[in-house]
Design a protein around this motif. Structure first.
Motif, PDB file in Angstrom:
ATOM      1  N   ASN A  21     -33.966  -9.425  85.087  1.00 48.84           N
ATOM      2  CA  ASN A  21     -33.981  -8.704  83.809  1.00 48.84           C
ATOM      3  C   ASN A  21     -35.340  -8.064  83.574  1.00 48.84           C
ATOM      4  O   ASN A  21     -35.432  -6.934  83.067  1.00 48.84           O
ATOM      5  CB  ASN A  21     -33.647  -9.662  82.666  1.00 48.84           C
ATOM      6  CG  ASN A  21     -32.186 -10.059  82.644  1.00 48.84           C
ATOM      7  OD1 ASN A  21     -31.331  -9.303  83.101  1.00 48.84           O
ATOM      8  ND2 ASN A  21     -31.887 -11.231  82.122  1.00 48.84           N
ATOM      9  N   VAL A  25     -36.353  -3.778  83.154  1.00 48.08           N
ATOM     10  CA  VAL A  25     -37.061  -3.143  82.035  1.00 48.08           C
ATOM     11  C   VAL A  25     -38.406  -2.568  82.467  1.00 48.08           C
ATOM     12  O   VAL A  25     -38.971  -1.712  81.769  1.00 48.08           O
ATOM     13  CB  VAL A  25     -37.271  -4.135  80.867  1.00 48.08           C
ATOM     14  CG1 VAL A  25     -35.940  -4.636  80.340  1.00 48.08           C
ATOM     15  CG2 VAL A  25     -38.142  -5.310  81.279  1.00 48.08           C
ATOM     16  N   GLY A 153     -37.651  -7.930  77.605  1.00 45.43           N
ATOM     17  CA  GLY A 153     -37.487  -6.642  76.930  1.00 45.43           C
ATOM     18  C   GLY A 153     -38.486  -6.447  75.801  1.00 45.43           C
ATOM     19  O   GLY A 153     -39.046  -5.361  75.634  1.00 45.43           O
ATOM     20  N   THR A 301     -32.576  -3.403  72.585  1.00 48.86           N
ATOM     21  CA  THR A 301     -33.244  -4.562  72.009  1.00 48.86           C
ATOM     22  C   THR A 301     -32.293  -5.419  71.190  1.00 48.86           C
ATOM     23  O   THR A 301     -32.247  -6.643  71.333  1.00 48.86           O
ATOM     24  CB  THR A 301     -34.427  -4.108  71.128  1.00 48.86           C
ATOM     25  OG1 THR A 301     -35.309  -3.289  71.913  1.00 48.86           O
ATOM     26  CG2 THR A 301     -35.188  -5.302  70.590  1.00 48.86           C
TER      27      THR A 301
END
Length: 431
Positions: A21, A25, A153, A301
């Motif tokens: 992840n 990002v 994130g 988000t």
């Protein structure tokens, strides 16, 4: 003290997918510094799918060597590999070597494979381990798994990744054409990888404490005692025979739900993960960016926040109703259809020049992720009741569904070019 075990379970869950992840990002910062350029996301997709060899080998080991796989030792090895790979990534991600006459990011791709191997294999190792603890801690684990997408994130958002500013560029006719330029980050990609390494180290420490803290041992003893009570029930003879067959044949014992219902659960689980992990992330930019950078960042988000919130809600409002799971999965699929339709229409989706368009897109993403995250949690809790092997198959189906979703969307995006992005600095559609 049970609160401490909930926290440790969540930290272990965060280590499941935090590395991959985080890489997704961070792509806007990585792409300018590697020879692959914007082909890097395609390489990343292929590497992640190759890393599915990890869960495949673990599933085969459970099938043909039941009870012989050192589960705890394997988790220690995976988390240690994740820490080491993240640390090396911070210093060597720019290193290149000439392969077939062209420079390639060999170090980056090898370390990417290591991190993907850790994350993919976590699905068939972390989940079965959590069965040693009472069911409530599995919900905490899923909360942590959701946070594995949210926390990187938010850090990338603070770093300034993907922030676009329009500046004067080439002259066109009597005017000047604006060009999109990415804002310089507040800290480097190397520092971000060190942060990911710290997250992996935190998960490793949490797993160490889960194995050795006295309060964790007490919780495991309680669950073992409860399992023994279930075995000593009036139907213990039948249950023991079925569980023995389960261990020998790689299946799980019958009961509630029935085999047909279990097959339905696995089918829904594969479909949900195909959408959330494979298909929809590949089209998010096409669906959201036409409505503006604010809509894109808000959808990313808030959707990442919806995942752990849905799992947190599931801790207090659990439901093993198959009808409810099917209804929620259908609702999430309809939301996915709307998002996919807007991605296909990009760069001119519906309601483009109206505030309602951006608001509707953000709401669809949040509800899509939140609804299907709740479904995944409820399926996990239901299969947990069926035994250790059921959770192994649960993790394997998660990976198979994600793989099929990625393979389905890859040619549409990367080969046939069915999706088109708009220019963030120029409206390409009539007002």
């Amino acid at each position: 003290m049970a609160l401490a075990i909930h926290l440790l379970s969540a930290l272990l869950g965060m280590g499941s997918w935090v590395a991959i992840n985080g890489l997704w990002v961070e792509l806007p910062l990585l792409v300018p510094g590697v020879p692959e350029g914007w082909l890097l996301p395609s390489f990343l997709t292929v590497v992640i799918q190759l890393a599915n060899v990890g869960p495949l080998l673990v599933s085969l080991a459970h099938r043909f060597l039941p009870g012989r796989l050192p589960e705890v030792g394997l988790i220690y090895a995976l988390l240690s590999l994740g820490c080491l790979a993240s640390l090396l990534m911070a210093f060597f991600w720019r290193e290149t070597r000439v392969v077939a006459g062209a420079p390639r990011s060999v170090a980056l791709l090898v370390l990417l494979f290591c991190l993907a191997l850790v994350d993919c294999t976590s699905s068939v190792t972390f989940l079965p381990y959590m069965r040693r603890l009472p069911p409530s801690f599995l919900s905490s684990y899923f909360v942590g798994e959701g946070l594995s997408g949210l926390v990187p994130g938010l850090v990338a958002l603070g770093q300034g990744v993907g922030v676009v500013r329009c500046r004067n560029g080439s002259h066109v006719g009597n005017g000047t054409r604006l060009q999109a330029a990415y804002q310089a980050p507040r800290f480097s990609a190397g520092a971000f990888f060190l942060f990911l390494g710290g997250m992996m180290a935190g998960s490793l420490a949490a797993f160490l404490l889960l194995n050795h803290l006295p309060v964790a041992r007490q919780e495991r003893a309680k669950e073992k005692y409860s399992a023994q009570l279930r075995v000593d029930s009036p139907h213990s003879a039948r249950v023991t025979v079925e569980e023995g067959a389960a261990a020998a044949h790689g299946t799980f014992r019958s009961g509630s739900p029935s085999w047909a219902q279990q097959a339905c659960l696995f089918g829904v689980l594969a479909w949900v993960n195909a959408l959330t992990n494979g298909t929809m992330p590949a089209v998010q930019s096409y669906a959201c960016l036409p409505y503006g950078n604010a809509a894109y960042h808000l959808s990313a988000t808030l959707a990442a926040l919806a995942n752990p919130l849905a799992c947190f809600l599931g801790m207090f409002l659990p439901s093993r109703s198959l009808a409810l799971m099917g209804t929620l999965a259908g609702t999430g699929s309809l939301l996915a259809c709307y998002i996919m339709a807007m991605a296909v229409l990009s760069p001119c989706p519906a309601l483009l020049h109206l505030p309602a368009g951006a608001i509707l897109m953000v709401l669809c993403w949040v509800l899509f992720v939140g609804t299907l995250s709740y479904v995944k949690l409820m399926i996990g809790l239901t299969l947990r009741d069926e035994g250790h092997c059921a959770l192994v198959w649960c993790g394997a189906v998660v990976q198979v569904g994600s793989l099929l979703g990625a393979l389905a969307i890859f040619p549409a995006v990367n080969v046939y070019g069915l999706f088109h992005s708009g220019d963030p600095c120029h409206a390409s559609c009539p007002g």
